[in-house]
Scaffold this active site. Structure first.
Site, PDB file in Angstrom:
ATOM      1  N   HIS A  81     -46.714  -4.744 -49.071  1.00  0.00           N
ATOM      2  CA  HIS A  81     -46.786  -5.627 -50.239  1.00  0.00           C
ATOM      3  C   HIS A  81     -46.681  -4.870 -51.568  1.00  0.00           C
ATOM      4  CE1 HIS A  81     -49.321  -8.644 -47.605  1.00  0.00           C
ATOM      5  NE2 HIS A  81     -48.043  -8.655 -47.294  1.00  0.00           N
TER       6      HIS A  81
ATOM      7  N   HIS B 207     -50.770 -12.399 -49.151  1.00  0.00           N
ATOM      8  CA  HIS B 207     -49.438 -11.966 -48.724  1.00  0.00           C
ATOM      9  C   HIS B 207     -48.484 -12.405 -49.823  1.00  0.00           C
ATOM     10  CE1 HIS B 207     -50.379 -10.752 -44.491  1.00  0.00           C
ATOM     11  NE2 HIS B 207     -51.515 -11.265 -44.918  1.00  0.00           N
TER      12      HIS B 207
HETATM   13  C1  FAD Z   1     -42.501  -5.692 -42.485  1.00  0.00           C
HETATM   14  C2  FAD Z   1     -42.943  -6.634 -43.566  1.00  0.00           C
HETATM   15  C3  FAD Z   1     -43.897  -7.596 -43.292  1.00  0.00           C
HETATM   16  C4  FAD Z   1     -44.315  -8.486 -44.272  1.00  0.00           C
HETATM   17  N1  FAD Z   1     -45.156  -9.504 -43.941  1.00  0.00           N
HETATM   18  C5  FAD Z   1     -45.368 -10.487 -44.824  1.00  0.00           C
HETATM   19  C6  FAD Z   1     -46.013 -11.679 -44.439  1.00  0.00           C
HETATM   20  O1  FAD Z   1     -46.376 -11.864 -43.282  1.00  0.00           O
HETATM   21  N2  FAD Z   1     -46.208 -12.632 -45.390  1.00  0.00           N
HETATM   22  C7  FAD Z   1     -45.804 -12.463 -46.674  1.00  0.00           C
HETATM   23  O2  FAD Z   1     -46.046 -13.335 -47.503  1.00  0.00           O
HETATM   24  N3  FAD Z   1     -45.167 -11.348 -47.063  1.00  0.00           N
HETATM   25  C8  FAD Z   1     -44.914 -10.375 -46.164  1.00  0.00           C
HETATM   26  N4  FAD Z   1     -44.180  -9.293 -46.546  1.00  0.00           N
HETATM   27  C9  FAD Z   1     -43.803  -9.130 -47.959  1.00  0.00           C
HETATM   28  C10 FAD Z   1     -42.692 -10.064 -48.448  1.00  0.00           C
HETATM   29  O3  FAD Z   1     -41.726 -10.259 -47.463  1.00  0.00           O
HETATM   30  C11 FAD Z   1     -42.091  -9.437 -49.715  1.00  0.00           C
HETATM   31  O4  FAD Z   1     -43.098  -9.287 -50.691  1.00  0.00           O
HETATM   32  C12 FAD Z   1     -40.965 -10.273 -50.332  1.00  0.00           C
HETATM   33  O5  FAD Z   1     -39.957 -10.558 -49.397  1.00  0.00           O
HETATM   34  C13 FAD Z   1     -40.389  -9.490 -51.492  1.00  0.00           C
HETATM   35  O6  FAD Z   1     -39.332 -10.220 -52.069  1.00  0.00           O
HETATM   36  P1  FAD Z   1     -38.366  -9.540 -53.132  1.00  0.00           P
HETATM   37  O7  FAD Z   1     -37.417 -10.575 -53.540  1.00  0.00           O
HETATM   38  O8  FAD Z   1     -39.208  -8.857 -54.169  1.00  0.00           O
HETATM   39  O9  FAD Z   1     -37.660  -8.338 -52.358  1.00  0.00           O
HETATM   40  P2  FAD Z   1     -36.845  -8.317 -50.986  1.00  0.00           P
HETATM   41  O10 FAD Z   1     -37.133  -9.521 -50.180  1.00  0.00           O
HETATM   42  O11 FAD Z   1     -37.130  -6.992 -50.356  1.00  0.00           O
HETATM   43  O12 FAD Z   1     -35.325  -8.415 -51.418  1.00  0.00           O
HETATM   44  C14 FAD Z   1     -34.608  -7.370 -52.015  1.00  0.00           C
HETATM   45  C15 FAD Z   1     -33.154  -7.524 -51.600  1.00  0.00           C
HETATM   46  O13 FAD Z   1     -32.332  -6.744 -52.444  1.00  0.00           O
HETATM   47  C16 FAD Z   1     -31.367  -6.092 -51.655  1.00  0.00           C
HETATM   48  N5  FAD Z   1     -30.938  -4.904 -52.395  1.00  0.00           N
HETATM   49  C17 FAD Z   1     -31.692  -3.835 -52.729  1.00  0.00           C
HETATM   50  N6  FAD Z   1     -30.962  -2.952 -53.446  1.00  0.00           N
HETATM   51  C18 FAD Z   1     -29.732  -3.489 -53.575  1.00  0.00           C
HETATM   52  C19 FAD Z   1     -28.542  -3.051 -54.227  1.00  0.00           C
HETATM   53  N7  FAD Z   1     -28.489  -1.891 -54.886  1.00  0.00           N
HETATM   54  N8  FAD Z   1     -27.433  -3.852 -54.154  1.00  0.00           N
HETATM   55  C20 FAD Z   1     -27.480  -5.037 -53.482  1.00  0.00           C
HETATM   56  N9  FAD Z   1     -28.583  -5.483 -52.860  1.00  0.00           N
HETATM   57  C21 FAD Z   1     -29.696  -4.721 -52.913  1.00  0.00           C
HETATM   58  C22 FAD Z   1     -32.086  -5.784 -50.358  1.00  0.00           C
HETATM   59  O14 FAD Z   1     -31.191  -5.526 -49.302  1.00  0.00           O
HETATM   60  C23 FAD Z   1     -32.889  -7.066 -50.173  1.00  0.00           C
HETATM   61  O15 FAD Z   1     -32.146  -8.048 -49.504  1.00  0.00           O
HETATM   62  C24 FAD Z   1     -43.774  -8.380 -45.588  1.00  0.00           C
HETATM   63  C25 FAD Z   1     -42.812  -7.417 -45.871  1.00  0.00           C
HETATM   64  C26 FAD Z   1     -42.377  -6.550 -44.871  1.00  0.00           C
HETATM   65  C27 FAD Z   1     -41.313  -5.525 -45.196  1.00  0.00           C
END
Ligand code: FAD
Ligand code: NAG
Ligand code: NAG
Ligand code: NAG
Ligand code: NAG
Length: 641
Positions: A578, A621
């Protein structure tokens, strides 16, 4: 449960789903088609990073959701902007590819099996000074849907007081609990609990939930006996019952719902947003390497983004994509600061040595990294107590898959009971006095006055500090023994006083940045995790959980004294996945990176829409938070804020 449908009807469903959803092209499959689209369309918005999408898998009946999609916050904000008018031209660029058909993504009980595979960036931290100089595995989704495709499906929300502290750090009431709640709800389609295999009845507060959003939130029909045991043992030890972990009052233990589509028990993730945005264009297999800026600043003295450069993953051709209005970074807590720094926005002391000239001097970029550090106690289950470990046996797996195809059984399960404890729920009076000392500002010089004040406010409001959860499989720190079933109990610190950073160490955009969460930098963090580890040992020896447990596997009976628990904590501490805070929403003078409207300081038209903007951590979460940020962002953007 869904009855088997005639294949013709399935085919019709599939056609209409395709017609109604966003267009997804892959730069590694047909770059010509991508280039044609870029030159034929004048995009207004480019969203970098798309986290969420779904499709039928080989292992479950084809059905409800048939289209691939992108990352968590990125897909959500892109879809909402695109949806607002057919003339809005929005492009999403995602480095990963569609996760359609990947059973490890779709099937809840297989969550976690995708870690370390091609859909994971598979980062590691820098060696952690206070944690045995270990480099700790840090998975992040590299797939349409981002980390929402890889996560453990838990749905919870922060404590209301935490959301209000965030608003006060941001300097805007727009981010308060009351004002952000409608955006949490907007993302959600909640389904009240049905029956489950242990006949437990989860409590919930209907008015806290949304019922028209793209993300399904429901309760699995299978509840592991050890999960019921965990819930009831915590209650027996005096942990209060929480009515609903989405209501803003999240103290206590509750059966939490999961992001699962109840129609076929498959993962519901950010790709669901593609269904509401038929005009959205998504390019997968496209890794953005920098933001491109106009040669001159605007009248306010801010730099103006014109678009981005990306490379098809695995290739070396550089492609420029233009955006007439905005560039929106949704690359997540790791890669959003990386892209800002590669583009010349950050601390000159970091950029100059790498030969990157500073366009905007913004030292907060990549700083203020916060995570939920976790430790896991592991217990062997008595023979016959069900756990996911048993799926190692191909015969058991085949039977479980057959059950799953009927919408039932162990593969429908996700993490179910969760407890959020205040300090007083697991510490006695003398331990609470130690917290005062270890948590003082003098003992935590890494915290700014503002960050220290935020944590003081949270403690005074009695918000949860420690999350406890149970995992129905070996989730330990070494190797499972063959033919052994386990229950793993995790303690996850929600308000760490340690502060880390994520920075580039190279001007090569394809090199991963240095991730340094600085685990256990604050002695208080070590103290609290070690105490929670001891508390979990007590939980496992309390009936009814104790009735399922044969013996403790980790840390094992050798670990007894305070010192031994702290040493063990340092040797096993890891991430709850997280991370937040590397593009904080707070005043520029206090190390902020984005304003309350999510615009990066010093830029006219670059916004950040992902978990990196959260200025101080929350006891939850994080996926619901990512969706709420995205829904709020779309509303800000569409209202011209
Ligand atoms: C293993 C795991 C378990 C988790 N369990 C839970 C849970 O049970 N419940 C919960 O609420 N949360 C959970 N989380 C946390 C939650 O999933 C994240 O906080 C949330 O998805 C973050 O969203 P985001 O949009 O910030 O980033 P992300 O969802 O990580 O999205 C970032 C995206 O940007 C893309 N990207 C990065 N750099 C580039 C680039 N240079 N060019 C193009 N694309 C790029 C990546 O490929 C990715 O698709 C978990 C996370 C993980 C990894
Ligand atoms: C790639 O896309 C172009 C333009 O849309 C199309 O004409 C061509 O047939 C595609 N090539 C392949 C190999 O699919
Ligand atoms: C993007 O903008 C640049 C500079 O204005 C221009 O040279 C280029 O042709 C544009 N690309 C596309 C695909 O429109
Ligand atoms: C509190 O717990 C500690 C163990 O951490 C114990 O040594 C101490 O006696 C307890 N104090 C009180 C007042 O119960
Ligand atoms: C594990 O169980 C399987 C099947 O029941 C058996 O064939 C195998 O020998 C067992 N392995 C060990 C190490 O006990």
């Amino acid at each position: 449960m869904r009855a088997p449908l005639p294949s013709l009807l399935l085919a019709l469903l599939s056609i209409s789903a395709t017609l109604g959803s966003a267009r997804v092209l892959d730069a590694t499959v047909n770059l010509t088609a991508v280039l044609d689209t870029l030159s034929a369309t004048s995009f207004e918005y480019i969203v970098v990073g798309g986290g969420n999408g779904a499709s039928p898998s080989r292992l479950r009946p084809a059905g409800s959701r048939l289209t691939p999609s992108l990352h968590a916050a990125g897909l959500a904000v892109a879809a909402r902007i695109s949806q607002s008018s057919p003339s809005r031209k929005v492009l999403v660029l995602e480095a990963g590819q569609s996760g359609a058909g990947n059973p490890g993504i779709d099937i809840p009980g297989l969550a976690g099996t995708t870690l370390g595979t091609a859909v994971d960036w598979s980062f590691f931290t820098a060696p952690q000074e206070q944690a045995g100089t270990r480099s700790i595995f840090w998975p992040r989704g590299k797939v349409l849907g981002g980390s929402s495709a890889l996560n453990f499906l838990v749905s919870t929300r922060p404590n209301a007081a935490e959301q209000d502290v965030w608003a006060s750090l941001a300097g805007s009431s727009a981010w308060s609990w009351q004002n952000l709640l409608p955006f949490y709800k907007k993302a959600e389609h909640f389904f009240a609990p049905g029956t489950n295999t242990e006949n437990e009845v989860p409590t919930f507060t209907a008015s806290a939930h949304g019922t028209t959003g793209p993300i399904d939130v429901s309760y699995p029909p299978y509840l592991a006996p050890s999960f019921r045991g965990f819930f009831q043992s915590l209650r027996a030890l005096g942990v209060p019952a929480a009515q609903d972990l989405h209501s803003g009052n999240n103290v206590g233990v509750n059966y939490a719902p999961s992001t699962i589509d109840p129609s076929d028990r498959s993962r519901s993730y950010s790709v669901e947003y593609l269904q509401v945005a038929p005009n959205l264009v998504v390019v997968t297999g496209a890794q953005v390497t920098k933001i491109n800026f106009a040669g001159t600043k605007d009248t306010a003295g801010d730099v103006v983004a014109r678009g981005v450069t990306f490379v098809p993953v695995g290739g070396d051709q550089k492609v420029v994509a233009n955006a007439s209005r905005e560039v929106i970074l949704s690359a997540g807590t790791v890669q959003t600061p990386q892209l800002l720094e590669l583009s010349g926005i950050g601390d000159p002391a970091i950029l100059n040595p790498l030969g990157i000239s500073t366009l905007v001097n913004l030292p907060g970029v990549g700083a203020n990294l916060q995570d939920h550090p976790a430790i896991v106690d592991v217990f062997r289950l008595k023979p016959g107590v069900p756990s996911l470990d048993q799926l190692q046996d191909p015969v058991v797996l085949a039977a479980a898959l057959a059950d799953y195809a009927q919408g039932r059984g162990i593969l429908t399960e996700a993490l179910f009971p969760l407890a959020y404890l205040r300090l007083s729920d697991f510490l006695n009076a003398s331990e609470l006095a130690q917290v005062e000392t270890l948590g003082s500002q003098a003992n935590n010089p890494q915290l700014s006055a503002q960050q220290y004040g935020a944590s003081q406010t949270l403690w005074s409001k009695n918000v949860p500090v420690m999350e406890l959860l149970s995992v129905n499989v070996y989730f330990g720190n070494g190797e499972a023994e063959p033919n052994q079933s386990y229950v793993s109990l995790a303690a996850c610190l929600q308000h760490s006083l340690s502060r880390g950073s994520i920075h580039i160490t190279s001007s090569d955009p394809l090199a991963p940045p240095a991730i340094d969460p600085n685990y256990l930098q604050s002695q208080l963090d070590t103290f609290l995790l070690a105490k929670a580890g001891q508390y979990l040992r007590r939980v496992a020896t309390q009936s009814p959980l104790a009735d399922f447990v044969e013996s403790e596997a980790e840390p094992g009976p050798a670990v007894q004294s305070e010192q031994q628990w702290e040493d063990w904590t340092r040797s096993v501490v890891r991430t709850e996945y997280h991370p937040i805070g590397t593009a904080s929403m707070t005043a520029r003078a206090n190390g902020g990176v984005v304003a309350p409207n999510l615009k990066v300081y010093g830029t006219a038209n670059v916004r950040v829409v992902d978990m990196s903007v959260v200025p101080v951590h929350v006891s939850s979460h994080t996926q619901t938070v990512a969706y709420a940020i995205a829904e709020k962002a779309a509303s800000l953007i569409l209202s011209g804020a």
